[in-house]
Design an enzyme around this catalytic site. Structure first.
Site, PDB file in Angstrom:
ATOM      1  N   GLU A 157     -17.833 -86.113  27.068  1.00  0.00           N
ATOM      2  CA  GLU A 157     -19.362 -86.210  26.237  1.00  0.00           C
ATOM      3  C   GLU A 157     -19.779 -87.665  26.721  1.00  0.00           C
ATOM      4  O   GLU A 157     -19.026 -88.517  27.182  1.00  0.00           O
ATOM      5  CB  GLU A 157     -18.946 -86.196  24.626  1.00  0.00           C
ATOM      6  CG  GLU A 157     -18.235 -85.378  24.002  1.00  0.00           C
ATOM      7  CD  GLU A 157     -18.920 -83.883  24.386  1.00  0.00           C
ATOM      8  OE1 GLU A 157     -20.237 -83.968  24.476  1.00  0.00           O
ATOM      9  OE2 GLU A 157     -18.293 -82.794  24.501  1.00  0.00           O
ATOM     10  N   ASP A 211     -19.210 -82.207  34.678  1.00  0.00           N
ATOM     11  CA  ASP A 211     -18.198 -83.157  34.540  1.00  0.00           C
ATOM     12  C   ASP A 211     -17.653 -83.916  35.690  1.00  0.00           C
ATOM     13  O   ASP A 211     -17.833 -85.229  35.637  1.00  0.00           O
ATOM     14  CB  ASP A 211     -16.844 -82.917  33.679  1.00  0.00           C
ATOM     15  CG  ASP A 211     -17.467 -82.281  32.225  1.00  0.00           C
ATOM     16  OD1 ASP A 211     -17.129 -82.729  31.217  1.00  0.00           O
ATOM     17  OD2 ASP A 211     -17.800 -80.818  32.461  1.00  0.00           O
ATOM     18  N   HIS A 224     -19.213 -79.517  20.919  1.00  0.00           N
ATOM     19  CA  HIS A 224     -19.714 -80.628  21.510  1.00  0.00           C
ATOM     20  C   HIS A 224     -18.889 -82.120  21.292  1.00  0.00           C
ATOM     21  O   HIS A 224     -19.169 -83.216  21.374  1.00  0.00           O
ATOM     22  CB  HIS A 224     -20.987 -81.149  21.113  1.00  0.00           C
ATOM     23  CG  HIS A 224     -22.086 -79.902  21.900  1.00  0.00           C
ATOM     24  ND1 HIS A 224     -22.381 -79.699  23.185  1.00  0.00           N
ATOM     25  CD2 HIS A 224     -23.089 -79.254  21.248  1.00  0.00           C
ATOM     26  CE1 HIS A 224     -23.061 -78.767  23.275  1.00  0.00           C
ATOM     27  NE2 HIS A 224     -23.554 -78.395  22.236  1.00  0.00           N
ATOM     28  N   ASP A 229     -13.932 -79.070  22.206  1.00  0.00           N
ATOM     29  CA  ASP A 229     -14.411 -78.636  23.437  1.00  0.00           C
ATOM     30  C   ASP A 229     -13.256 -78.138  24.526  1.00  0.00           C
ATOM     31  O   ASP A 229     -13.106 -77.098  24.874  1.00  0.00           O
ATOM     32  CB  ASP A 229     -15.474 -79.175  24.179  1.00  0.00           C
ATOM     33  CG  ASP A 229     -16.940 -79.138  23.376  1.00  0.00           C
ATOM     34  OD1 ASP A 229     -16.855 -78.534  22.551  1.00  0.00           O
ATOM     35  OD2 ASP A 229     -17.796 -79.619  23.881  1.00  0.00           O
TER      36      ASP A 229
END
Ligand code: AMP
Ligand code: MG
Ligand code: MG
Length: 213
Positions: A28, A126, A183, A188
């Site tokens: 995140e 990512d 999220h 996740d």
């Protein structure tokens, strides 16, 4: 260490895999609504280690990370990720987190030449975008092991024949209950792990889909 079971458990013919471990990763990062943020910085760094034979979770790395530039999280970011300011204030920055993660990789015997592991993410953001761009901004070297991963959407497409838009769609299509908060990085990871396990039960043989190497 006690092992945890993922939600999806059943007897089936799982094919032999090329990898010993799957490392589910979902960052995140700082964000604004409808606006790009530069530099965008990782604020949650979770990785779940799944044994490719037993499909059990053997270990978890989980670190909240303090951003250096936009130190104050936007209300939008907190609402999206569930991460409040207190969870990142005073936490290690990315460089230190990467060092802790490297130690976790070593402690988990994931760095030896005889152990094969594969990072698994949902999308390519990512490891193709987020980590390399932040490392480049702060002049931090990107560890080599982040250079290759499986985008679980590709695995899903191979098994089902249709390319998914996002994680929630894959869960509902595979009839896997959603766990935790969407999220939240660690939640996740659990959900991406459950998708992977279901694909393996359906005969999927996991392979890298993307590489920065
Ligand atoms: P995810 O793994 O889907 O939870 O998203 C990873 C990161 O992407 C989040 O921490 C945000 O920085 C960014 N992000 C995801 N969805 C949005 C959105 N709707 N608007 C802005 N940024 C987002
Ligand atoms: Mg994600
Ligand atoms: Mg996420």
């Amino acid at each position: 260490m006690a092992t945890q079971s993922l939600t999806v458990e059943r007897k089936s013919q799982i094919k032999e895999q090329y990898f010993d471990y799957f490392l589910i990763l979902d960052f995140e990062a700082t964000c604004k609504e409808n606006e790009k943020i530069y530099p965008q910085e990782i604020i949650e760094f979770p990785v779940i280690k799944i044994n490719a034979k037993t499909l059990q979770v053997e270990s978890t790395f989980h670190q909240y990370v303090e951003p250096k530039v936009y130190k104050e999280l936007t209300p939008f970011c907190t609402q999206l990720t569930g991460i409040i300011q207190d969870m990142v204030d005073g936490k290690p920055h990315l460089e230190e987190t990467l060092q802790s993660f490297d130690k976790w990789m070593l402690d988990n015997k994931l760095l030896g030449a005889d152990t094969k592991s594969l990072f698994v993410t949902c999308g390519d953001w990512d490891l193709k975008t987020m980590l390399p761009s932040q490392c480049s901004y702060f002049k931090i070297p990107v560890p080599k092991y982040f250079g290759q991963w499986l985008n679980i959407k590709k695995g899903f497409a191979e098994v089902t024949g249709s390319y998914p838009r996002e994680m929630m769609g894959m869960l509902s299509s595979l009839q896997i209950p959603h766990q935790g908060r969407h999220h939240s990085g660690i939640d996740d990871c659990k959900n991406i792990g459950n998708i992977l396990v279901e694909l393996l039960h359906r005969g999927y043989v996991a392979k890298a889909s993307c590489s920065n190497r």
